[in-house]
Design a protein around this motif. Structure first.
Motif, PDB file in Angstrom:
ATOM      1  N   ALA A  20       7.230   1.914   5.402  1.00  0.00           N
ATOM      2  CA  ALA A  20       7.062   2.832   4.606  1.00  0.00           C
ATOM      3  C   ALA A  20       4.867   3.125   5.148  1.00  0.00           C
ATOM      4  CB  ALA A  20       7.668   2.171   3.467  1.00  0.00           C
ATOM      5  N   ILE A  21       4.668   2.301   5.438  1.00  0.00           N
ATOM      6  CA  ILE A  21       3.145   2.547   4.743  1.00  0.00           C
ATOM      7  C   ILE A  21       2.608   3.090   5.696  1.00  0.00           C
ATOM      8  CG2 ILE A  21       1.170   1.450   4.845  1.00  0.00           C
ATOM      9  CD1 ILE A  21       1.721  -1.009   3.887  1.00  0.00           C
ATOM     10  N   GLU A  22       2.821   3.457   7.322  1.00  0.00           N
ATOM     11  CA  GLU A  22       2.580   4.400   7.726  1.00  0.00           C
ATOM     12  C   GLU A  22       2.779   5.758   7.739  1.00  0.00           C
ATOM     13  OE1 GLU A  22       0.897   3.498  11.015  1.00  0.00           O
ATOM     14  OE2 GLU A  22       0.836   1.949  10.684  1.00  0.00           O
ATOM     15  N   ALA A  23       4.227   5.379   6.700  1.00  0.00           N
ATOM     16  CA  ALA A  23       5.006   7.233   6.891  1.00  0.00           C
ATOM     17  C   ALA A  23       3.570   7.732   6.061  1.00  0.00           C
ATOM     18  CB  ALA A  23       5.942   7.432   6.071  1.00  0.00           C
ATOM     19  N   CYS A  24       3.325   7.023   4.975  1.00  0.00           N
ATOM     20  CA  CYS A  24       2.423   7.756   3.208  1.00  0.00           C
ATOM     21  C   CYS A  24       1.377   7.856   3.960  1.00  0.00           C
ATOM     22  CB  CYS A  24       2.718   6.052   2.770  1.00  0.00           C
ATOM     23  SG  CYS A  24       1.444   6.820   0.781  1.00  0.00           S
ATOM     24  N   ALA A  25       0.848   7.561   4.688  1.00  0.00           N
ATOM     25  CA  ALA A  25      -0.777   7.562   5.468  1.00  0.00           C
ATOM     26  C   ALA A  25      -0.821   9.051   6.412  1.00  0.00           C
ATOM     27  CB  ALA A  25      -0.699   6.334   6.740  1.00  0.00           C
ATOM     28  N   GLY A  26       0.555   8.863   6.824  1.00  0.00           N
ATOM     29  CA  GLY A  26       0.517  10.211   7.375  1.00  0.00           C
ATOM     30  C   GLY A  26      -0.292  11.076   6.111  1.00  0.00           C
ATOM     31  N   GLN A  27      -0.158  11.395   4.744  1.00  0.00           N
ATOM     32  CA  GLN A  27      -0.565  12.432   4.210  1.00  0.00           C
ATOM     33  C   GLN A  27      -2.290  12.391   4.293  1.00  0.00           C
ATOM     34  OE1 GLN A  27       1.526  12.069  -0.013  1.00  0.00           O
ATOM     35  NE2 GLN A  27       2.439  11.377   1.020  1.00  0.00           N
ATOM     36  N   VAL A  28      -2.173  10.820   4.437  1.00  0.00           N
ATOM     37  CA  VAL A  28      -4.394  11.196   4.207  1.00  0.00           C
ATOM     38  C   VAL A  28      -4.899  11.529   5.637  1.00  0.00           C
ATOM     39  CG1 VAL A  28      -5.726   8.716   4.637  1.00  0.00           C
ATOM     40  CG2 VAL A  28      -4.325   8.993   3.245  1.00  0.00           C
ATOM     41  N   LEU A  29      -3.736  11.238   6.922  1.00  0.00           N
ATOM     42  CA  LEU A  29      -4.584  11.604   8.437  1.00  0.00           C
ATOM     43  C   LEU A  29      -4.192  12.720   8.336  1.00  0.00           C
ATOM     44  CD1 LEU A  29      -1.958   8.962  10.249  1.00  0.00           C
ATOM     45  CD2 LEU A  29      -4.824   8.463   9.191  1.00  0.00           C
ATOM     46  N   ALA A  30      -3.235  13.398   7.825  1.00  0.00           N
ATOM     47  CA  ALA A  30      -3.263  15.183   7.773  1.00  0.00           C
ATOM     48  C   ALA A  30      -4.209  15.477   7.429  1.00  0.00           C
ATOM     49  CB  ALA A  30      -2.463  15.502   6.872  1.00  0.00           C
ATOM     50  N   GLY A  63      -6.247   9.219  -3.900  1.00  0.00           N
ATOM     51  CA  GLY A  63      -5.227   8.560  -4.363  1.00  0.00           C
ATOM     52  C   GLY A  63      -3.641   8.546  -3.482  1.00  0.00           C
ATOM     53  N   THR A  64      -3.787   9.027  -2.213  1.00  0.00           N
ATOM     54  CA  THR A  64      -2.214   8.413  -1.509  1.00  0.00           C
ATOM     55  C   THR A  64      -2.473   6.928  -0.971  1.00  0.00           C
ATOM     56  OG1 THR A  64      -2.534  11.205  -0.637  1.00  0.00           O
ATOM     57  CG2 THR A  64      -1.331   8.839   0.490  1.00  0.00           C
ATOM     58  N   TRP A  65      -4.175   6.077  -1.073  1.00  0.00           N
ATOM     59  CA  TRP A  65      -4.223   5.198  -1.024  1.00  0.00           C
ATOM     60  C   TRP A  65      -3.800   4.426  -1.565  1.00  0.00           C
ATOM     61  CZ3 TRP A  65      -5.256   1.178   3.087  1.00  0.00           C
ATOM     62  CH2 TRP A  65      -5.343   2.246   4.317  1.00  0.00           C
ATOM     63  N   ALA A  66      -3.770   4.526  -2.799  1.00  0.00           N
ATOM     64  CA  ALA A  66      -3.332   3.969  -4.135  1.00  0.00           C
ATOM     65  C   ALA A  66      -1.838   3.647  -3.641  1.00  0.00           C
ATOM     66  CB  ALA A  66      -4.112   5.174  -5.362  1.00  0.00           C
ATOM     67  N   GLN A  67      -1.028   4.929  -3.376  1.00  0.00           N
ATOM     68  CA  GLN A  67       0.328   4.551  -2.850  1.00  0.00           C
ATOM     69  C   GLN A  67       0.327   3.744  -1.835  1.00  0.00           C
ATOM     70  OE1 GLN A  67       2.567   8.350  -2.525  1.00  0.00           O
ATOM     71  NE2 GLN A  67       0.302   9.594  -3.648  1.00  0.00           N
ATOM     72  N   ILE A  68       0.070   3.848  -1.353  1.00  0.00           N
ATOM     73  CA  ILE A  68      -0.293   2.925   0.151  1.00  0.00           C
ATOM     74  C   ILE A  68      -0.387   1.542  -0.165  1.00  0.00           C
ATOM     75  CG2 ILE A  68      -1.801   1.577   2.198  1.00  0.00           C
ATOM     76  CD1 ILE A  68      -1.943   5.139   2.932  1.00  0.00           C
ATOM     77  N   ASN A  69      -1.098   0.861  -1.287  1.00  0.00           N
ATOM     78  CA  ASN A  69      -1.960  -0.541  -0.987  1.00  0.00           C
ATOM     79  C   ASN A  69      -0.968  -0.860  -2.189  1.00  0.00           C
ATOM     80  OD1 ASN A  69      -3.824  -0.455  -0.663  1.00  0.00           O
ATOM     81  ND2 ASN A  69      -5.325   0.479  -1.626  1.00  0.00           N
ATOM     82  N   ALA A  70       0.175   0.474  -3.281  1.00  0.00           N
ATOM     83  CA  ALA A  70       1.364  -0.219  -3.605  1.00  0.00           C
ATOM     84  C   ALA A  70       2.409  -0.639  -2.869  1.00  0.00           C
ATOM     85  CB  ALA A  70       1.359   0.786  -5.254  1.00  0.00           C
ATOM     86  N   ARG A 124      -7.330  -4.624   2.797  1.00  0.00           N
ATOM     87  CA  ARG A 124      -8.458  -5.676   3.909  1.00  0.00           C
ATOM     88  C   ARG A 124      -8.062  -6.846   2.753  1.00  0.00           C
ATOM     89  NH1 ARG A 124     -12.018  -2.656   7.059  1.00  0.00           N
ATOM     90  NH2 ARG A 124     -11.268  -2.928   9.057  1.00  0.00           N
ATOM     91  N   THR A 125      -8.293  -7.061   1.704  1.00  0.00           N
ATOM     92  CA  THR A 125      -7.955  -7.956   0.845  1.00  0.00           C
ATOM     93  C   THR A 125      -6.493  -8.493   0.727  1.00  0.00           C
ATOM     94  OG1 THR A 125      -9.981  -7.591  -0.720  1.00  0.00           O
ATOM     95  CG2 THR A 125      -8.658  -8.954  -1.896  1.00  0.00           C
ATOM     96  N   LYS A 126      -6.062  -8.145   0.249  1.00  0.00           N
ATOM     97  CA  LYS A 126      -4.137  -7.626   0.354  1.00  0.00           C
ATOM     98  C   LYS A 126      -3.565  -8.468   1.859  1.00  0.00           C
ATOM     99  CE  LYS A 126      -2.051  -7.651  -2.390  1.00  0.00           C
ATOM    100  NZ  LYS A 126      -2.001  -8.460  -3.601  1.00  0.00           N
ATOM    101  N   HIS A 127      -4.303  -8.543   2.746  1.00  0.00           N
ATOM    102  CA  HIS A 127      -4.151  -8.693   4.322  1.00  0.00           C
ATOM    103  C   HIS A 127      -4.353  -9.926   4.348  1.00  0.00           C
ATOM    104  CE1 HIS A 127      -3.745  -7.845   8.668  1.00  0.00           C
ATOM    105  NE2 HIS A 127      -2.710  -9.015   8.508  1.00  0.00           N
ATOM    106  N   LEU A 128      -5.960 -10.161   3.449  1.00  0.00           N
ATOM    107  CA  LEU A 128      -6.344 -11.387   3.788  1.00  0.00           C
ATOM    108  C   LEU A 128      -5.282 -12.856   2.910  1.00  0.00           C
ATOM    109  CD1 LEU A 128      -8.938 -13.551   5.443  1.00  0.00           C
ATOM    110  CD2 LEU A 128      -9.968 -12.567   2.785  1.00  0.00           C
ATOM    111  N   GLU A 129      -4.904 -12.380   2.299  1.00  0.00           N
ATOM    112  CA  GLU A 129      -4.547 -13.118   0.761  1.00  0.00           C
ATOM    113  C   GLU A 129      -3.206 -13.029   1.135  1.00  0.00           C
ATOM    114  OE1 GLU A 129      -3.735 -10.570  -2.981  1.00  0.00           O
ATOM    115  OE2 GLU A 129      -6.083 -11.296  -3.207  1.00  0.00           O
ATOM    116  N   TYR A 130      -2.387 -12.010   2.287  1.00  0.00           N
ATOM    117  CA  TYR A 130      -0.508 -12.822   3.012  1.00  0.00           C
ATOM    118  C   TYR A 130      -1.526 -13.406   3.845  1.00  0.00           C
ATOM    119  CZ  TYR A 130       0.812  -8.824   0.360  1.00  0.00           C
ATOM    120  OH  TYR A 130       2.037  -7.802  -0.628  1.00  0.00           O
TER     121      TYR A 130
END
Length: 398
Positions: free
Chosen positions: A175-185, A211-218, A350-356
Motif C-alpha cells: 500500500a505504501i509503494e502504491a501511494c508513493a507512485g503519486q510522489v514519484l510521478a 500531502g502525499t507523504w502524510a498519507q504514506i506515513n499514515a 525513518r523515525t517510525k522505521h526506527l521505532e518499529y
C-alpha cells in the motif's frame, strides 16, 4: 536567473523505468494472472504448498522430492519479464524455506533450487535469493479488480507460513509503494520547474508531495493493527534473512550445480525494507547525502539488489535533481518551507522505521541462530544504521 539547457532534463517518464503513477515501483501487471510454462508451473504449485509444509519441520525433503529437475525447466532466458518475475517470487520463497525452514539451518542449496534460482536472477539482473522485489513488489494481487489498490483490496500471492501477521506486514508495504507512485510521478515536473526557474510551481509541487507523504506515513502507522511484534519476530522474520554478514552462515551458502560458483559459498544480503526505492528516490530528489562510512557502503550495496529499472530511476534523479541548490539560491521562505516539510516527512518515516525496529526486533530479547535481535535481515547493525540516516535527513533542513 537563466534557464538551464533543455538537455539537462534526463528524468524520463515513469514507464521507462517500469514504474507507474498508480503503483510506483510495484509490478504493472496482475501477477495472479501470469501463467508459467511447463515445469515452471509445477514448481510454482510446490511453492504454494509451503504454508502447509513448513510447520512439519521437514520442508527440505518435501522440496527435493517435488521440485522438477533443472533440465526439465525451459531456459529462464525464454521467459517473459512477467513470467520470470513470478517464477522468481515462488523460487525465492522456496530458497529461503530450504535454508531457514527447519530447526537447524542449511548452508547449501540443492541443484533443484540453486540452478533455476541463479538462472532467474541472471535473467532479471538481480541476486539469487529473496529480495524486496520478490517479497513485496511482485507478490500481490487485487481482491476485486474493479476496486482501487488499497489495504482492504489486496492479498499476498506467495506466503511462507501464511496468516494475518505475515500478510499485513507485506501488504502495508504494498500500500505504501502504491501511494508513493503519486510522489514519484511529480519528480519530472519538479525537475522541469527548476530548469524553467519557476519557484512558485516548484513550491506547489512540493506542497502536493508533502500531502502525499502524510498519507504514506499514515499507512506506515497502521503496521501494529494486524502485525504483532512477537508474531513477526517468531513467525515472519526468520525466513527473510540473507547470508551475508549473518553469524549463522559465516561462509555463506553453497549453490550446488551452479558451474560458475563451483564449491565456493556465496554471500548475499537478505530482504530488507531498505531495498525499497522510495526513500532513496526522495534522498536523490531532495539532495540528502549520507556520510561515507560502513553504513553508507551498505546503502550502496543494497542499490544493486533493486530491479534494474528502479536503479536507473534513482540514478537519474540523483544525477539531475538540482532542487536543494535551487531552493538555497532562490531564498524564498515559502519554497524553503515546502522543501522542509518534505525533509521532515522522510525523517518521520525513518523515525517510525526506527521505532518499529526497536519494538518488533530489538526488544524481543530472544536470540536464535540466524534471527539475531542485533543484526538486521540485510546483515547490518540496523538500530545504529536507521538512527544515523534519520539524523542525517533532519540535518538537511534549510
Amino acid at each position: 536567473m537563466a534557464q538551464l539547457a533543455a538537455s539537462d532534463a534526463a528524468i524520463q517518464p515513469l514507464a521507462a523505468y517500469d514504474m507507474s503513477a498508480d503503483g510506483g515501483f510495484l509490478c504493472r501487471y496482475d501477477a495472479s494472472t501470469v501463467e508459467l510454462p511447463g515445469a515452471w508451473s509445477d514448481a510454482a504449485a510446490t511453492a504454494l504448498q509451503l504454508p502447509q509444509v513448513l510447520p512439519s519441520g521437514s520442508v527440505r525433503a518435501f522440496l527435493e522430492a517435488h521440485l522438477p529437475h533443472p533440465s526439465d525447466l525451459p531456459e529462464a532466458s525464454s521467459l517473459t519479464d512477467e513470467q520470470a518475475r513470478m517464477a522468481t517470487v515462488h523460487y525465492t520463497f522456496m530458497v529461503q524455506s530450504y535454508i531457514w525452514g527447519e530447526a537447524q539451518h542449511s548452508d547449501r542449496l540443492p541443484s533443484c533450487l540453486a540452478i533455476p534460482m541463479v538462472g532467474l536472477a541472471d535473467r532479471l539482473g538481480q541476486q539469487p535469493l529473496l529480495t524486496y522485489s520478490s517479497y513485496v513488489l511482485d507478490n500481490w494481487s487485487l481482491i476485486d479488480p474493479a476496486k482501487p489498490l488499497a489495504l482492504d483490496n489486496i492479498r499476498m500471492i506467495q506466503n511462507f507460513l501464511g496468516g494475518q501477521d505475515e500478510a499485513w506486514f507485506v501488504l502495508v508495504h504494498v500500500a505504501i509503494e502504491a501511494c508513493a507512485g503519486q510522489v514519484l510521478a511529480r519528480f519530472s515536473d519538479i525537475h522541469d520547474a527548476v530548469v524553467q526557474d519557476d519557484p512558485a510551481r516548484v513550491q506547489k509541487l512540493l506542497e502536493h508531495t508533502a500531502g502525499t507523504w502524510a498519507q504514506i506515513n499514515a499507512l506506515f502507522d497502521r503496521m501494529p493493527e494486524r502485525c504483532d511484534p512477537y508474531v513477526y519476530f517468531e513467525r515472519v522474520r526468520p525466513y527473510i534473512h540473507g547470508w551475508k554478514d549473518n553469524p549463522a552462515l559465516p561462509h555463506g551458502v553453497i549453490y550446488e550445480g551452479v558451474a560458475r560458483y563451483g564449491s565456493k559459498a556465496q554471500a548475499f544480503r537478505g530482504q530488507t525494507g531498505s531495498q525499497s526505492s522510495i526513500v532513496p528516490s526522495m534522498d536523490a530528489l531532495l539532495g540528502v547525502g549520507h556520510a561515507a562510512d560502513p553504513l553508507r557502503e551498505f546503502l550502496d550495496q543494497l542499490h544493486e539488489y533493486r530491479p534494474q529499472g528502479h536503479r536507473r530511476f534513482v540514478d537519474d534523479v540523483r544525477a539531475n535533481s538540482g532542487l536543494r541548490h535551487y531552493a538555497q539560491r532562490v531564498q524564498s521562505s515559502a519554497l524553503n518551507d515546502a522543501y522542509n516539510v518534505n525533509i521532515q516527512a522522510v525523517a518521520d518515516f525513518r523515525t517510525k522505521h526506527l521505532e518499529y525496529a526497536a519494538s518488533y526486533i530489538n526488544k524481543q530479547g530472544k536470540k536464535t541462530a540466524g534471527n539475531d535481535t542485533d543484526v538486521g535481515t540485510g546483515g547490518t547493525p540496523f538500530m545504529r544504521y536507521l538512527k544515523k540516516h534519520r539524523d542525517e535527513t533532519q540535518g538537511n533542513l534549510l
